[in-house]
Scaffold this active site. Structure first.
Site, mmCIF file in Angstrom:
data_model
loop_
_atom_site.group_PDB
_atom_site.id
_atom_site.type_symbol
_atom_site.label_atom_id
_atom_site.label_comp_id
_atom_site.label_asym_id
_atom_site.label_seq_id
_atom_site.Cartn_x
_atom_site.Cartn_y
_atom_site.Cartn_z
ATOM 1 N N HIS A 189 -97.229 -11.737 -40.820
ATOM 2 C CA HIS A 189 -97.625 -13.152 -41.081
ATOM 3 C C HIS A 189 -98.303 -13.370 -42.517
ATOM 4 O O HIS A 189 -98.150 -14.704 -42.880
ATOM 5 C CB HIS A 189 -98.541 -13.303 -39.916
ATOM 6 C CG HIS A 189 -97.881 -14.015 -38.661
ATOM 7 N ND1 HIS A 189 -98.649 -13.921 -37.393
ATOM 8 C CD2 HIS A 189 -96.654 -14.223 -38.196
ATOM 9 C CE1 HIS A 189 -97.761 -14.223 -36.449
ATOM 10 N NE2 HIS A 189 -96.713 -14.580 -37.142
ATOM 11 N N ARG A 332 -81.781 -14.257 -25.870
ATOM 12 C CA ARG A 332 -81.232 -12.646 -25.811
ATOM 13 C C ARG A 332 -82.164 -12.186 -24.448
ATOM 14 O O ARG A 332 -83.560 -12.342 -24.738
ATOM 15 C CB ARG A 332 -81.434 -11.840 -26.910
ATOM 16 C CG ARG A 332 -80.890 -10.425 -26.650
ATOM 17 C CD ARG A 332 -81.060 -9.734 -27.849
ATOM 18 N NE ARG A 332 -82.230 -9.265 -28.227
ATOM 19 C CZ ARG A 332 -82.495 -8.538 -29.342
ATOM 20 N NH1 ARG A 332 -81.542 -8.076 -30.045
ATOM 21 N NH2 ARG A 332 -84.016 -8.289 -29.581
ATOM 22 N N GLU A 431 -73.159 -4.171 -30.339
ATOM 23 C CA GLU A 431 -73.861 -3.533 -31.041
ATOM 24 C C GLU A 431 -73.621 -1.850 -31.008
ATOM 25 O O GLU A 431 -74.155 -0.828 -31.652
ATOM 26 C CB GLU A 431 -75.451 -3.377 -30.538
ATOM 27 C CG GLU A 431 -75.843 -4.815 -30.453
ATOM 28 C CD GLU A 431 -77.295 -4.831 -29.415
ATOM 29 O OE1 GLU A 431 -78.225 -4.841 -29.977
ATOM 30 O OE2 GLU A 431 -76.803 -5.043 -28.442
ATOM 31 N N ASN A 454 -77.357 -4.231 -37.123
ATOM 32 C CA ASN A 454 -78.529 -3.135 -37.452
ATOM 33 C C ASN A 454 -77.939 -2.052 -36.503
ATOM 34 O O ASN A 454 -77.889 -0.857 -36.735
ATOM 35 C CB ASN A 454 -79.679 -3.908 -36.994
ATOM 36 C CG ASN A 454 -80.212 -4.774 -38.135
ATOM 37 O OD1 ASN A 454 -79.613 -5.404 -38.906
ATOM 38 N ND2 ASN A 454 -81.458 -5.591 -37.525
ATOM 39 N N ASP A 455 -77.872 -2.380 -35.096
ATOM 40 C CA ASP A 455 -77.697 -1.318 -34.261
ATOM 41 C C ASP A 455 -76.082 -0.660 -34.466
ATOM 42 O O ASP A 455 -75.881 0.267 -34.330
ATOM 43 C CB ASP A 455 -78.126 -1.585 -32.735
ATOM 44 C CG ASP A 455 -79.438 -1.496 -32.427
ATOM 45 O OD1 ASP A 455 -79.888 -0.580 -33.062
ATOM 46 O OD2 ASP A 455 -79.832 -2.366 -31.420
ATOM 47 N N CYS A 502 -75.924 -11.814 -36.023
ATOM 48 C CA CYS A 502 -77.377 -11.933 -35.945
ATOM 49 C C CYS A 502 -78.231 -10.940 -36.437
ATOM 50 O O CYS A 502 -79.275 -10.951 -36.608
ATOM 51 C CB CYS A 502 -77.727 -12.396 -34.666
ATOM 52 S SG CYS A 502 -77.451 -11.048 -33.568
#
Length: 587
Positions: A189, A332, A431, A454-455, A502
């Site tokens: 953050h 998701r 994935e 990514n995966d 994504c």
């Protein structure tokens, strides 16, 4: 002297160093003599909570024009008032007869330890938020509040081990030129706030606080993740030129916020956002996103220590859907497991959690719990354009069972006379290589597909992206990954199915032309990346993108693919400033 870290907030700054000491979240234990004293400690704790809430609300009021700042302060306020944490602190005081400061520090360190072990950077970096709230409460209890930053007489480069989000939010305009920290990452953050405030930042420098002296001259390169201490005159001149170039590019991007993402030859590309919490919706709309391409829900599950609560989930999904309406929101279902286990969810230790009890495997094993989330999503579907997405589906039989479970939940809602969108689209994430190879068998049961690069990269290349010993092998530009993306898009389009991406590759400037060339229908990225990706889309022609995509499929290495795209990008978008992560990894 050059130091390399993580480029957290783009920009160039030159100024003198100001070292800020950050205290750890620890406090000495003091035993109380009676339950009466413990009751008084609980009251002290409650007063401190109230006082911190007042302070955070005041800081939020000063950030009226900074959407991200207000949202992050709202998150800290929610964390401050979390009933589970408050009960834990009070029970430690009353049950252990200990002082409030010690109870706060031990309770919150327990929360931090849960997050620290997670590989998902977004969840892991919530540690800083917990620490921020804890420090403020303890300072109230001990009467040791600091106003060091208020005493600075001139703009400086802030150097610290870490920096709390509320401290960053409280900075006065022009007070900080930039900041550099030992800890932190792109999704903390503090760095999100830095980007919103236009403050250059480099984080994850490990030990820079021990290498810099007060008043040292520093160049902060938030584009490439470089920090130069006591630069030469030649370095100062060079970075002054880079700073001017960056400022011109930023002005151009700000003008594009509400414009659609369209290629140079007029082809519309859907550009959506990945979010984790409902407060991010305001920023998503401000930046002109076409929808939410990935609403992660793991953080909601991690926050519920006492099991599932349908009403809590419904309220969150309903709020997001309503605020985004009529734009689509892809929710998701839980991708728990791997790096995202909550204490008690899995009682059996696993040698490799990423290959174990994860995502829909847990959902199908615990249908009663999973049905609570499905029911909440369906109920919210009547108030917006919600789509449901299942992660980590590797078997056709899994998908059939998931559809059957969803139908059972629908039937129960009909019995209860609760409305829902019966035509809500249901998709899957791609994935794993197994999903790519067997996708033709799964598509009859899926309305759309979203590729999680990514995966997909991790599983295809047998590389743990969190292991530094093999991290150099993790490359989303590897020919095996690009060929799988091409295969998925071709197959889906042949059956009239929509395809999105994504994973973080969707936000990599060098990957964007390739995704367009492969024919991907939607790119979903972190909200802060939307302006850059929109600009990248705008300088690409579909013919050139297709040509690059075709060449990439026969290029031998990931580096060769990057070189191919880099020459095109620099020719079309010379003002772009790529960081080393864009060039070295595919995400």
């Amino acid at each position: 002297m050059l130091f390399k870290g993580v480029p957290a907030s783009h920009g160039i700054a030159i100024g003198s160093a100001f070292l800020l000491k950050v205290e750890e979240l620890k406090h000495a234990k003091r035993l109380l003599e009676s339950s009466e004293q413990a009751e008084l400690e609980v009251k002290r704790f409650q007063v401190a909570i109230s006082s911190v809430r007042h302070d955070l609300e005041n800081i939020a009021d000063t950030m009226e024009d900074v959407v991200e700042g207000r949202q992050i302060l709202e998150f800290l306020l929610l964390l401050l008032q979390d009933p589970t944490i408050k009960r834990d602190v009070e029970s430690r005081i009353l049950g252990g007869l200990v002082n409030a400061e010690y109870a706060v520090s031990t309770a919150l360190r327990g929360v931090m330890e849960k997050f620290e072990v997670m590989a998902d950077p977004y969840i892991r970096e919530r540690v800083a938020d917990v620490r921020d709230v804890g420090r403020r409460v303890i300072e109230k209890l001990t009467g040791t509040e600091k106003d060091v930053l208020d005493k600075m007489q001139e703009p400086v480069v802030l150097v610290a081990k870490d920096l709390d989000p509320s401290e960053t939010a409280g900075l006065k305009p022009g007070q900080i030129l930039a900041f550099v920290t030992d800890m932190g990452g792109r999704t903390s953050h503090t760095t999100i706030l830095a980007r919103a405030l236009g403050i250059p930042a480099v984080v994850g420098l490990q030990k820079i606080t021990s290498e810099i002296n007060p008043r040292d001259m520093i160049i902060v390169d938030g584009i490439h993740g470089h920090v130069i201490v006591n630069p030469t005159q030649e370095e100062l001149r060079y970075y002054a030129g880079i700073k001017e170039k960056f400022q011109k590019a930023e002005k151009l991007l700000q003008k594009m916020n509400q414009e659609p993402a369209v290629t140079e030859d007029g082809v519309r590309i859907e550009l959506a956002a990945n979010i984790e919490l409902p407060y991010e919706v305001e920023l998503v709309n401000k930046l002109g996103a076409d929808g939410i391409g990935l609403f992660r829900t793991e953080f909601l599950r991690l926050a519920q220590e006492n099991g599932e609560n349908e009403e809590d989930h419904f309220a969150i999904y309903d709020t997001v859907a309503f605020r985004m309406k009529p734009k689509p929101v892809i929710i998701r279902t839980y991708d728990m497991g791997g790096d995202k286990f909550r204490t008690g969810l899995n009682s059996v230790p696993e040698a490799n959690p990423f290959l174990g009890y994860r995502a829909v495997r847990i959902g199908l094993d615990r249908p009663q719990e999973f049905s609570i989330q499905l029911r909440a999503i369906l109920r919210a579907s009547v108030h917006g354009n919600i789509r449901l997405m299942f992660p980590m589906v590797t078997h056709v039989e899994q998908l059939r069972r998931l559809r059957d479970l969803l139908e059972k939940v629908k039937n129960q809602l009909r019995v209860d006379e609760i409305p829902f969108d019966n035509d809500m689209q249901v998709g899957i994430m791609v994935e794993t290589p197994a999903t790519v190879i067997a996708l033709d068998l799964m598509l009859p049961y899926a309305d759309f597909v979203s590729i999680g690069t990514n995966d997909l990269t991790q599983y295809s290349l047998a590389v743990d992206r969190g292991n530094p010993r093999v991290a150099d092998l993790y490359d989303s530009f590897h020919p095996a990954i690009l060929r799988q993306i091409d295969t998925v898009v071709r197959l889906c389009h042949s059956q009239g199915k929509w395809v999105g991406v994504c994973g973080s590759m969707a936000g990599n400037p060098l990957a964007v032309p390739l995704m367009i060339g492969f024919g991907v229908d939607e790119l979903s990225v972190a909200p802060s990346l939307i302006p850059d990706v929109k600009r990248m889309i705008g300088v690409v022609t579909t013919d050139a993108a297709r040509e690059m995509a075709e060449k990439s499929l026969v290029t031998e290495t990931g580096l060769g693919v990057r070189s191919l795209v880099h020459s095109y990008v620099m020719g079309k978008y010379p003002e772009i400033l790529l960081d080393e992560n864009d060039w070295e990894t595919g995400g």
